[in-house]
Write a protein that holds these residues in place. Sequence first.
Motif, mmCIF file in Angstrom:
data_model
loop_
_atom_site.group_PDB
_atom_site.id
_atom_site.type_symbol
_atom_site.label_atom_id
_atom_site.label_comp_id
_atom_site.label_asym_id
_atom_site.label_seq_id
_atom_site.Cartn_x
_atom_site.Cartn_y
_atom_site.Cartn_z
ATOM 1 N N HIS A 178 0.851 -1.196 0.000
ATOM 2 C CA HIS A 178 0.000 0.000 0.000
ATOM 3 C C HIS A 178 0.889 1.250 0.000
ATOM 4 O O HIS A 178 1.817 1.368 0.813
ATOM 5 C CB HIS A 178 -0.912 0.011 1.224
ATOM 6 C CG HIS A 178 -2.068 0.955 1.080
ATOM 7 N ND1 HIS A 178 -1.948 2.319 1.184
ATOM 8 C CD2 HIS A 178 -3.388 0.712 0.805
ATOM 9 C CE1 HIS A 178 -3.115 2.892 1.009
ATOM 10 N NE2 HIS A 178 -4.027 1.934 0.772
ATOM 11 N N PRO A 179 0.636 2.226 -0.874
ATOM 12 C CA PRO A 179 1.535 3.396 -0.985
ATOM 13 C C PRO A 179 1.505 4.325 0.225
ATOM 14 O O PRO A 179 2.445 5.092 0.431
ATOM 15 C CB PRO A 179 1.016 4.113 -2.236
ATOM 16 C CG PRO A 179 -0.410 3.675 -2.365
ATOM 17 C CD PRO A 179 -0.459 2.275 -1.857
ATOM 18 N N ARG A 180 0.461 4.287 1.032
ATOM 19 C CA ARG A 180 0.363 5.218 2.160
ATOM 20 C C ARG A 180 0.758 4.584 3.489
ATOM 21 O O ARG A 180 0.675 5.240 4.527
ATOM 22 C CB ARG A 180 -1.071 5.760 2.270
ATOM 23 C CG ARG A 180 -1.570 6.476 1.036
ATOM 24 C CD ARG A 180 -0.719 7.696 0.709
ATOM 25 N NE ARG A 180 -0.877 8.740 1.697
ATOM 26 C CZ ARG A 180 -1.807 9.690 1.642
ATOM 27 N NH1 ARG A 180 -2.654 9.721 0.621
ATOM 28 N NH2 ARG A 180 -1.884 10.617 2.571
ATOM 29 N N VAL A 181 1.175 3.319 3.480
ATOM 30 C CA VAL A 181 1.608 2.648 4.706
ATOM 31 C C VAL A 181 3.120 2.756 4.808
ATOM 32 O O VAL A 181 3.842 2.392 3.871
ATOM 33 C CB VAL A 181 1.166 1.173 4.736
ATOM 34 C CG1 VAL A 181 1.729 0.478 5.976
ATOM 35 C CG2 VAL A 181 -0.350 1.079 4.726
ATOM 36 N N ASN A 182 3.599 3.279 5.937
ATOM 37 C CA ASN A 182 5.037 3.430 6.150
ATOM 38 C C ASN A 182 5.658 2.055 6.409
ATOM 39 O O ASN A 182 5.233 1.342 7.325
ATOM 40 C CB ASN A 182 5.282 4.352 7.348
ATOM 41 C CG ASN A 182 6.711 4.853 7.410
ATOM 42 O OD1 ASN A 182 7.643 4.071 7.347
ATOM 43 N ND2 ASN A 182 6.870 6.157 7.558
ATOM 44 N N PRO A 183 6.674 1.656 5.633
ATOM 45 C CA PRO A 183 7.250 0.314 5.807
ATOM 46 C C PRO A 183 8.114 0.162 7.058
ATOM 47 O O PRO A 183 8.521 -0.959 7.386
ATOM 48 C CB PRO A 183 8.094 0.144 4.538
ATOM 49 C CG PRO A 183 8.454 1.531 4.130
ATOM 50 C CD PRO A 183 7.293 2.390 4.513
ATOM 51 N N GLU A 201 -10.384 6.335 5.542
ATOM 52 C CA GLU A 201 -10.568 5.734 4.215
ATOM 53 C C GLU A 201 -9.528 4.642 3.961
ATOM 54 O O GLU A 201 -9.850 3.541 3.481
ATOM 55 C CB GLU A 201 -10.469 6.828 3.157
ATOM 56 C CG GLU A 201 -10.660 6.332 1.740
ATOM 57 C CD GLU A 201 -10.539 7.449 0.727
ATOM 58 O OE1 GLU A 201 -10.491 7.140 -0.485
ATOM 59 O OE2 GLU A 201 -10.485 8.625 1.142
ATOM 60 N N ILE A 202 -8.263 4.926 4.307
ATOM 61 C CA ILE A 202 -7.200 3.936 4.104
ATOM 62 C C ILE A 202 -7.406 2.745 5.035
ATOM 63 O O ILE A 202 -7.212 1.579 4.641
ATOM 64 C CB ILE A 202 -5.830 4.595 4.338
ATOM 65 C CG1 ILE A 202 -5.586 5.680 3.283
ATOM 66 C CG2 ILE A 202 -4.719 3.561 4.311
ATOM 67 C CD1 ILE A 202 -4.335 6.495 3.520
ATOM 68 N N GLN A 203 -7.792 3.013 6.275
ATOM 69 C CA GLN A 203 -8.034 1.926 7.228
ATOM 70 C C GLN A 203 -9.143 1.001 6.728
ATOM 71 O O GLN A 203 -9.041 -0.230 6.821
ATOM 72 C CB GLN A 203 -8.399 2.516 8.591
ATOM 73 C CG GLN A 203 -8.720 1.470 9.636
ATOM 74 C CD GLN A 203 -9.054 2.101 10.976
ATOM 75 O OE1 GLN A 203 -8.291 1.995 11.921
ATOM 76 N NE2 GLN A 203 -10.209 2.754 11.052
ATOM 77 N N LEU A 254 -8.565 -3.002 5.944
ATOM 78 C CA LEU A 254 -9.330 -4.027 6.656
ATOM 79 C C LEU A 254 -10.082 -4.933 5.685
ATOM 80 O O LEU A 254 -10.160 -6.162 5.882
ATOM 81 C CB LEU A 254 -10.298 -3.360 7.633
ATOM 82 C CG LEU A 254 -9.657 -2.671 8.851
ATOM 83 C CD1 LEU A 254 -10.714 -1.956 9.675
ATOM 84 C CD2 LEU A 254 -8.918 -3.693 9.712
ATOM 85 N N LEU A 255 -10.637 -4.366 4.625
ATOM 86 C CA LEU A 255 -11.341 -5.191 3.641
ATOM 87 C C LEU A 255 -10.382 -6.158 2.948
ATOM 88 O O LEU A 255 -10.709 -7.341 2.731
ATOM 89 C CB LEU A 255 -12.031 -4.291 2.617
ATOM 90 C CG LEU A 255 -13.243 -3.497 3.132
ATOM 91 C CD1 LEU A 255 -13.738 -2.531 2.068
ATOM 92 C CD2 LEU A 255 -14.370 -4.448 3.548
#
Length: 556
Positions: free
Chosen positions: A469-474, A507-509, A513-514
């Motif tokens: 996911h592009p918005r999740v910090n690795p 929205e990202i969460q 989750l889905l």
Amino acid sequence: MLNKKKKNFTATRLLFGCLILLLAQFPSAAQIPLISGDTTKTQRTVYPPDSLGRRSPRGSIDGFIKASYQSNYQKAALYLHRGAGITKRQTVRQAKALQAVLEMNGRIYPYSWISNDPDGKTDDNLGPELDRIGAVTINHASFDLILQRYTDKEGNPIWLFSDQTIEQIPLDIEDLESGTLINNISPAFLQVTKWGGVPAAHWIAIVLLLITSYLVAFGIARLLMYLIPKVIRKAEGDPYPRVIRAFSIPAQLYAAMTLFTFFSREAGVSLVVRQSFSNLTLLVGIIAVILLIWQLIDVTGILTEQRMTRNRNQSAVSAILFFRRALKIALAIIGVIVILDTLGFDVTTGIAALGIGGIALALGTQKTVENFVGSVTLIADQPVRVGDFCKIGEILGTVERIGMRATQVRTLDRTIITIPNGELSSLKIENYAYRERFWFHPTFFLRPETSPDQIRQVIQDLRRVLLTHPRVNPDPARVRFTEIGLNGVKIDIFAYVDTGEMNIFLEIQEELLLQMMEVVKDCGTRFMLPSQTLYMGKDQGMPVKEGPIISTDEAM
């Protein structure tokens, strides 16, 4: 923006640097304090008055000047100490020479700087018996005019010109007064007509010199205001024009008084006349400094307000306005005290009254002061700003207003809660507005029947969801199998979503989750749901045992 901030900072340093230089230019500032150093003593010896007014340094110099300009040199000689072997005639000659020297190149301090106490000044580093009241320049050599305390026949103190001063006065300069510029160009009738023992020409000349000095200073100031933007290009941009205007009028006044003092001495204006205007020059100098500080407060306040407005910090703007008014009030009070002290009024009682009144006011307005200090703390530290969503104590809401007394918070129920700033500054504040990322940390419980291979596959696929996911910090983005127990197989997820907006995070969460629900389903397992085991059965009761039947009759 950075250039503007740099200009504002440079301008502020320039303002205060010039102010320090201006204060340092007062005549004899290194030797004389701005306010008289006399201290009121709780027990002061009262001496009988002296017929010549020699009980204090101020009375002695005033009496000498008046006597000498009335040509009463025998009386003027009584203000000089007559040493051993000095005749009365020689003392009279010394008095004439001293007057001529003072007329030629003498400088007498304003009377407000000269002690009017029989003990003299005790903080001038000259000792308790000596007082400095001016200076004289002869043949490019300067020396101080010193008064020394002696005792009269009754043992009471009197102040006289010291032997050290008299010895440095040459006795062959009695006719120097006739060579002054005013005596050479003024009409004869103005020389004959005398006002206060001084030719009228000197009084007229001092007024003309005062007007001329101001006009010259005004012209120089206008010329500099025109040339500075032409020579220094960056002076055309804000805030330099404000700084130049702030210095304009105070610089004119100070320059006018400097020119006036110089012109009056060089033109040969009588010392009596110059001494009459000495307090005027001092007062104008004090007013110039006060006016300059007043202007600097305005300029600094306006520049700071503009910067706070650009940063949308309205609470700081309100505080700056309050501080500007408070500083101006304090400056006005200090200015009045200094001016009254310069005019010879005893301000010690007034200062003590202000101190007592300030203590009483502080005690009576303790809560108000506490709230004010709290507002200063909020503005300085800025734990919250207007528009921040935060948790203050147990209150959750958005800050709508930070005032000088209280802060208003709008809760999630759309109500307004007002918190005094004194109380707010001591509460625990959790500010969500400074959050640069959101913590994503769901916990999943899988069925106990989930096999180890399925758990490994679930963990691997959940990690893939996070890392792709592009918005999740690795760093970090981890998925761990942490526990197995009554609630099933526990999977902990720990990651940060790179956004500071709550709506974007939700929205990202939702999206994450889905995707994770699909991962669990594709791996052939299910989430553990709260469940209970219910056992149902029919209780048969105790078995009935058969025995001999005993009749009632047999029992009898």
